[in-house]
Motif scaffolding. Sequence first.
Motif, PDB file in Angstrom:
ATOM      1  N   HIS A 155     -44.235 -52.692  -7.300  1.00 19.06           N
ATOM      2  CA  HIS A 155     -43.609 -51.606  -6.625  1.00 19.06           C
ATOM      3  C   HIS A 155     -44.610 -50.544  -6.369  1.00 19.06           C
ATOM      4  O   HIS A 155     -45.246 -50.467  -5.220  1.00 19.06           O
ATOM      5  N   SER A 156     -44.913 -49.597  -7.048  1.00 17.12           N
ATOM      6  CA  SER A 156     -45.663 -48.296  -6.993  1.00 17.12           C
ATOM      7  C   SER A 156     -46.476 -48.043  -8.091  1.00 17.12           C
ATOM      8  O   SER A 156     -45.962 -47.843  -9.305  1.00 17.12           O
ATOM      9  N   GLU A 157     -47.787 -47.737  -7.881  1.00 17.24           N
ATOM     10  CA  GLU A 157     -48.829 -47.369  -8.920  1.00 17.24           C
ATOM     11  C   GLU A 157     -49.651 -46.209  -8.380  1.00 17.24           C
ATOM     12  O   GLU A 157     -49.974 -46.160  -7.355  1.00 17.24           O
ATOM     13  N   ALA A 158     -49.745 -45.437  -9.300  1.00 23.84           N
ATOM     14  CA  ALA A 158     -50.710 -44.220  -9.068  1.00 23.84           C
ATOM     15  C   ALA A 158     -51.975 -43.923  -9.967  1.00 23.84           C
ATOM     16  O   ALA A 158     -51.926 -44.154 -11.279  1.00 23.84           O
ATOM     17  N   ILE A 159     -53.044 -43.389  -9.530  1.00 30.16           N
ATOM     18  CA  ILE A 159     -54.197 -43.180 -10.373  1.00 30.16           C
ATOM     19  C   ILE A 159     -54.359 -41.447 -10.048  1.00 30.16           C
ATOM     20  O   ILE A 159     -54.553 -41.019  -8.900  1.00 30.16           O
ATOM     21  N   ILE A 160     -54.659 -40.782 -11.019  1.00 31.65           N
ATOM     22  CA  ILE A 160     -54.910 -39.416 -10.964  1.00 31.65           C
ATOM     23  C   ILE A 160     -56.407 -39.161 -11.373  1.00 31.65           C
ATOM     24  O   ILE A 160     -56.765 -39.252 -12.600  1.00 31.65           O
ATOM     25  N   SER A 161     -57.302 -39.001 -10.368  1.00 39.00           N
ATOM     26  CA  SER A 161     -58.822 -39.065 -10.989  1.00 39.00           C
ATOM     27  C   SER A 161     -59.484 -38.014  -9.905  1.00 39.00           C
ATOM     28  O   SER A 161     -59.156 -38.119  -8.578  1.00 39.00           O
ATOM     29  N   ALA A 180     -39.406 -43.826  -9.820  1.00 40.93           N
ATOM     30  CA  ALA A 180     -39.798 -43.129 -11.008  1.00 40.93           C
ATOM     31  C   ALA A 180     -40.879 -43.820 -11.848  1.00 40.93           C
ATOM     32  O   ALA A 180     -40.810 -44.918 -11.886  1.00 40.93           O
ATOM     33  N   VAL A 181     -41.639 -42.919 -12.273  1.00 40.46           N
ATOM     34  CA  VAL A 181     -42.588 -43.519 -13.277  1.00 40.46           C
ATOM     35  C   VAL A 181     -41.893 -43.873 -14.548  1.00 40.46           C
ATOM     36  O   VAL A 181     -41.024 -43.270 -15.049  1.00 40.46           O
ATOM     37  N   GLU A 182     -42.116 -45.039 -15.107  1.00 46.98           N
ATOM     38  CA  GLU A 182     -41.969 -45.569 -16.315  1.00 46.98           C
ATOM     39  C   GLU A 182     -42.911 -45.562 -17.454  1.00 46.98           C
ATOM     40  O   GLU A 182     -42.501 -45.564 -18.549  1.00 46.98           O
ATOM     41  N   THR A 183     -44.279 -45.903 -17.084  1.00 41.87           N
ATOM     42  CA  THR A 183     -45.434 -45.765 -18.110  1.00 41.87           C
ATOM     43  C   THR A 183     -46.411 -44.646 -17.612  1.00 41.87           C
ATOM     44  O   THR A 183     -46.953 -45.154 -16.448  1.00 41.87           O
ATOM     45  N   VAL A 184     -46.953 -44.043 -18.371  1.00 42.56           N
ATOM     46  CA  VAL A 184     -48.137 -43.439 -18.326  1.00 42.56           C
ATOM     47  C   VAL A 184     -49.439 -43.943 -19.053  1.00 42.56           C
ATOM     48  O   VAL A 184     -49.419 -44.083 -20.275  1.00 42.56           O
ATOM     49  N   ILE A 185     -50.384 -44.148 -18.439  1.00 40.29           N
ATOM     50  CA  ILE A 185     -51.741 -44.776 -18.786  1.00 40.29           C
ATOM     51  C   ILE A 185     -52.612 -43.643 -19.014  1.00 40.29           C
ATOM     52  O   ILE A 185     -52.790 -43.181 -17.934  1.00 40.29           O
ATOM     53  N   VAL A 186     -53.036 -43.463 -20.060  1.00 38.08           N
ATOM     54  CA  VAL A 186     -53.866 -41.937 -20.097  1.00 38.08           C
ATOM     55  C   VAL A 186     -55.470 -42.487 -20.849  1.00 38.08           C
ATOM     56  O   VAL A 186     -55.517 -43.207 -21.852  1.00 38.08           O
ATOM     57  N   HIS A 187     -56.417 -41.930 -20.179  1.00 33.56           N
ATOM     58  CA  HIS A 187     -57.672 -42.110 -20.781  1.00 33.56           C
ATOM     59  C   HIS A 187     -57.879 -41.384 -22.054  1.00 33.56           C
ATOM     60  O   HIS A 187     -57.362 -40.173 -22.078  1.00 33.56           O
ATOM     61  N   ASN A 233     -53.668 -39.173  -6.548  1.00 30.28           N
ATOM     62  CA  ASN A 233     -53.413 -37.855  -6.768  1.00 30.28           C
ATOM     63  C   ASN A 233     -52.053 -37.197  -6.289  1.00 30.28           C
ATOM     64  O   ASN A 233     -52.082 -36.469  -5.385  1.00 30.28           O
ATOM     65  N   ALA A 234     -50.996 -38.225  -6.040  1.00 29.36           N
ATOM     66  CA  ALA A 234     -49.885 -37.992  -5.742  1.00 29.36           C
ATOM     67  C   ALA A 234     -48.731 -38.837  -6.565  1.00 29.36           C
ATOM     68  O   ALA A 234     -49.088 -39.847  -7.154  1.00 29.36           O
ATOM     69  N   SER A 235     -47.290 -38.206  -6.323  1.00 35.31           N
ATOM     70  CA  SER A 235     -46.395 -38.613  -7.176  1.00 35.31           C
ATOM     71  C   SER A 235     -45.894 -40.228  -6.644  1.00 35.31           C
ATOM     72  O   SER A 235     -45.884 -40.232  -5.303  1.00 35.31           O
ATOM     73  N   THR A 236     -45.425 -41.144  -7.550  1.00 32.41           N
ATOM     74  CA  THR A 236     -44.868 -42.227  -7.002  1.00 32.41           C
ATOM     75  C   THR A 236     -43.487 -42.339  -6.182  1.00 32.41           C
ATOM     76  O   THR A 236     -43.070 -43.034  -5.619  1.00 32.41           O
ATOM     77  N   ARG A 237     -43.086 -40.911  -6.408  1.00 36.00           N
ATOM     78  CA  ARG A 237     -41.501 -40.845  -5.726  1.00 36.00           C
ATOM     79  C   ARG A 237     -41.639 -40.809  -4.196  1.00 36.00           C
ATOM     80  O   ARG A 237     -40.617 -40.736  -3.600  1.00 36.00           O
ATOM     81  N   PHE A 238     -42.915 -40.891  -3.772  1.00 30.39           N
ATOM     82  CA  PHE A 238     -42.917 -40.790  -2.051  1.00 30.39           C
ATOM     83  C   PHE A 238     -42.581 -42.275  -1.477  1.00 30.39           C
ATOM     84  O   PHE A 238     -42.652 -42.611  -0.460  1.00 30.39           O
ATOM     85  N   THR A 239     -42.680 -43.356  -2.580  1.00 30.31           N
ATOM     86  CA  THR A 239     -42.145 -44.617  -1.944  1.00 30.31           C
ATOM     87  C   THR A 239     -40.849 -44.667  -1.619  1.00 30.31           C
ATOM     88  O   THR A 239     -39.654 -45.199  -2.371  1.00 30.31           O
ATOM     89  N   ASP A 240     -40.394 -44.315  -0.464  1.00 28.97           N
ATOM     90  CA  ASP A 240     -38.995 -44.138   0.142  1.00 28.97           C
ATOM     91  C   ASP A 240     -39.219 -44.135   1.698  1.00 28.97           C
ATOM     92  O   ASP A 240     -40.148 -43.416   2.218  1.00 28.97           O
ATOM     93  N   GLY A 241     -38.331 -44.464   2.218  1.00 31.01           N
ATOM     94  CA  GLY A 241     -38.313 -44.809   3.590  1.00 31.01           C
ATOM     95  C   GLY A 241     -38.368 -43.471   4.187  1.00 31.01           C
ATOM     96  O   GLY A 241     -38.872 -43.249   5.233  1.00 31.01           O
TER      97      GLY A 241
END
Length: 419
Positions: free
Chosen positions: A343-349, A262-269, A370-378
Amino acid sequence: MITKEQTNVEAQAIQAKKASKTLSILTTEEKNKALHAIADQIEANWEEILKANELDLIKGREAGYEEAFMDRLSLTKERVSEFANGLREVASLDDPTGIVQSDWTLDNGLQVQKVTVPLGVIGMIYEARPNVTVDATGLALKSGNSIVLKGGSSAIESNKKIVEVMKEGLLNTRIPKDAIQFIASTDRKATNALFTMKEHIDVLIPRGGGSLIQAVVNNATVPVLETGVGNCHIYIDESAEVDQAISILMNAKTDRPAVCNAVETVIVHETWLNAHKEALIQALQENGISVHGDKLAVEAIPGATEAKEADWAEEYLSKHIAVKVVADVIEAIEHIEVYGTKHSEAIISEDLQNVDLFMKLVDAAALYHNASTRFTDGGALGFGAEIGISTQKLHARGPMGLPALTTIKFQMKGTGQVR
């Protein structure tokens, strides 16, 4: 002085080591049959498992455990059925052992093969999730390994009953019941004993909070496959499409807030925030998300509180989120470098140059565009069940499925060659 706990743990480790020899020569069909037998036994005994789980839940309520913790601890008939189906899914996966990864013949005629084999005995140290007891056991047995389980005291009754049921499921199979060992002692000395049994345990896998993982990493003499705490970030770039960005962010935060991907920090331009803050504010409020932000975030988002230094490193595992406002992708990457847990990091751009920079410079096991970090799962990535998510770089990284529980042997065949 050798304690009673150390003696008991060593005896179990020795039994597991002996059983691993039998496991290593079983056929894929024999291992699959055993996994199905365990799955059937679990489903047949769901009521007994829930009774044991209720004892843990009573203790948890008395101790005042947080809601997210209690959710991870709690079992239902449906969740128990998911355990069983998970084992059947593992049985359907390809056997990771006995695979010839490469072969060649030397000039002198010596034939060389690089072949996958089981690790041997896996020590699994974990916290409040009874599902780990089943998932880890299924993956271990399918890959030809014995397993020594050390679950947290909060789930002791649930885990004891689950292991008892799984052992019963093995009685009419080729896998010896000693291939599954559960350390029922809640004494810390029992856990510490597992850290140092290098002659019996081939690898330790810790799964849980940061303090547990670091205790294993810092104190074990047995090799450790380190799983990671998930302080995951999503960076919303200036060019991010607003509906897509908010959809991804809300999924990553609210689908299951108490899991490590699950995401814990959102970084926003800052330009994106100025243009779309109303949509972001509405989504945060509708989903009941509390914001801990920097100065610009607090000014832009009603109800946001000023973030302390600890908030940037926090794995909230709840509907809290940290918000950092940045001027460009480089500032976002620098923030992740300081506070990320690999662990898992995402960019939406929509800016492919920025995406390329992000993918090349961010150091993490899993990166998303352009996808959720929730996919880091076997399961989500098609590996079947997972034993954990590795954030280290040696042997295995990311979701660890069956291949991560193997090593290799070089096997040579000759006709009398000498050197």
